[in-house]
Design a protein around this motif. Structure first.
Motif, PDB file in Angstrom:
ATOM      1  N   MET A 182       0.854  -1.167   0.000  1.00 43.65           N
ATOM      2  CA  MET A 182       0.000   0.000   0.000  1.00 43.65           C
ATOM      3  C   MET A 182       0.905   1.236   0.000  1.00 43.65           C
ATOM      4  SD  MET A 182      -2.904   1.192   2.821  1.00 43.65           S
ATOM      5  CE  MET A 182      -3.814  -0.303   2.737  1.00 43.65           C
ATOM      6  N   LEU A 240      -1.962   6.312   0.095  1.00 40.83           N
ATOM      7  CA  LEU A 240      -3.169   5.513   0.319  1.00 40.83           C
ATOM      8  C   LEU A 240      -3.319   5.172   1.798  1.00 40.83           C
ATOM      9  CD1 LEU A 240      -5.641   4.068  -0.759  1.00 40.83           C
ATOM     10  CD2 LEU A 240      -4.170   2.119  -1.353  1.00 40.83           C
ATOM     11  N   GLU A 241      -2.210   4.884   2.465  1.00 42.99           N
ATOM     12  CA  GLU A 241      -2.249   4.665   3.919  1.00 42.99           C
ATOM     13  C   GLU A 241      -2.803   5.900   4.618  1.00 42.99           C
ATOM     14  OE1 GLU A 241       1.708   3.738   5.178  1.00 42.99           O
ATOM     15  OE2 GLU A 241       1.580   1.661   4.496  1.00 42.99           O
ATOM     16  N   TRP A 289      -4.818   8.292   3.397  1.00 42.06           N
ATOM     17  CA  TRP A 289      -6.252   8.458   3.148  1.00 42.06           C
ATOM     18  C   TRP A 289      -7.069   7.415   3.891  1.00 42.06           C
ATOM     19  CZ3 TRP A 289      -8.144  12.819   1.972  1.00 42.06           C
ATOM     20  CH2 TRP A 289      -7.412  13.709   1.210  1.00 42.06           C
ATOM     21  N   THR A 290      -6.548   6.207   3.990  1.00 40.02           N
ATOM     22  CA  THR A 290      -7.226   5.167   4.761  1.00 40.02           C
ATOM     23  C   THR A 290      -7.295   5.577   6.232  1.00 40.02           C
ATOM     24  OG1 THR A 290      -6.472   3.455   3.228  1.00 40.02           O
ATOM     25  CG2 THR A 290      -7.171   2.722   5.415  1.00 40.02           C
ATOM     26  N   ALA A 291      -6.181   6.066   6.765  1.00 41.50           N
ATOM     27  CA  ALA A 291      -6.159   6.537   8.152  1.00 41.50           C
ATOM     28  C   ALA A 291      -7.114   7.711   8.344  1.00 41.50           C
ATOM     29  CB  ALA A 291      -4.743   6.932   8.565  1.00 41.50           C
ATOM     30  N   VAL A 330      -9.936   8.376   6.695  1.00 42.07           N
ATOM     31  CA  VAL A 330     -11.318   7.867   6.707  1.00 42.07           C
ATOM     32  C   VAL A 330     -11.596   7.171   8.040  1.00 42.07           C
ATOM     33  CG1 VAL A 330     -12.874   6.159   5.666  1.00 42.07           C
ATOM     34  CG2 VAL A 330     -11.541   7.702   4.205  1.00 42.07           C
ATOM     35  N   LEU A 331     -10.659   6.344   8.492  1.00 42.53           N
ATOM     36  CA  LEU A 331     -10.832   5.661   9.777  1.00 42.53           C
ATOM     37  C   LEU A 331     -10.872   6.654  10.938  1.00 42.53           C
ATOM     38  CD1 LEU A 331      -8.483   2.580   9.249  1.00 42.53           C
ATOM     39  CD2 LEU A 331     -10.995   2.589   9.293  1.00 42.53           C
ATOM     40  N   LEU A 343      -4.519   7.355  14.834  1.00 45.13           N
ATOM     41  CA  LEU A 343      -4.916   7.555  13.436  1.00 45.13           C
ATOM     42  C   LEU A 343      -4.607   8.983  12.988  1.00 45.13           C
ATOM     43  CD1 LEU A 343      -8.284   5.597  13.469  1.00 45.13           C
ATOM     44  CD2 LEU A 343      -6.220   4.978  12.170  1.00 45.13           C
ATOM     45  N   ARG A 351       1.416  10.903   6.904  1.00 46.29           N
ATOM     46  CA  ARG A 351       1.265  10.526   5.500  1.00 46.29           C
ATOM     47  C   ARG A 351       0.746  11.657   4.611  1.00 46.29           C
ATOM     48  NH1 ARG A 351       4.457   6.945   6.614  1.00 46.29           N
ATOM     49  NH2 ARG A 351       3.893   4.751   6.723  1.00 46.29           N
TER      50      ARG A 351
END
Length: 180
Positions: free
Chosen positions: A1, A5-6, A8-10, A12-13, A61, A68
């Protein structure tokens, strides 16, 4: 990943964890007294509002979002989380948003200078600062009482401790990636 992307994932979470904390606090717990927060045990004989489970992870997060995507993205995620929480309860959203802006600002001030030297230490130190401020401000604004502050701090500390192995893994992976 990819790192982006990490991030954006973080993000959202992170936003989801703020919403989930405010959802849990009014709807899920081992005890849900009328007019009060739903509670869960965090230590023998110590209870905390159930949102502590989700919000405890949010500090780590947020650190990952900053690492990131940058500070601006972290601040935008804080605002987005507070806005989303307003769909559940304007009172909790105001308390949560205010507590988060104060605690996450302090978290950011502690995390930023330390992260380059020791990511795990930076995450732990900034989370401790953030969780104490967040607990005091949120409880006072949401419920007019600091009755559950001990439980809030313990619960958030448990969630921080649970997240630190993932932070250590990310740091090791970054070090390995920089060698290649």
């Amino acid at each position: 990943m990819t790192r982006r992307l990490e991030g954006w994932t973080a993000a959202v979470l992170f936003v989801g964890s703020i919403w989930l904390a405010n959802y849990l606090i009014r709807r899920v717990g081992t005890v849900c007294p009328p007019g009060g927060p739903c509670l869960v045990p965090v230590w023998p004989g110590v209870m905390a509002p159930s949102g502590v489970l989700a919000i405890g992870l949010s500090f780590t997060l947020r650190d990952l979002v900053q690492r990131r995507l940058g500070r601006g993205a972290a601040v935008a995620a804080i605002v987005a989380g507070a806005a989303l929480s307003a769909t559940l309860s304007p009172q909790l959203a105001l308390a949560s948003g205010t507590a988060f802006l104060l605690s996450e600002t302090m978290d950011l001030l502690v995390y930023t200078p330390l992260q380059a030297r020791n990511l795990v230490m930076a995450t732990a130190a900034s989370n401790v600062v953030g969780l104490v401020i967040d607990s005091a401000v949120f409880l006072f604004l949401a419920f007019g009482s600091l009755q559950f502050i001990g439980g809030q701090i313990i619960g958030k500390a448990w969630m921080t401790a649970a997240a630190l192995p993932a932070v250590a893994y990310l740091r090791r992976r970054e070090a390995t990636d920089s060698l290649s």
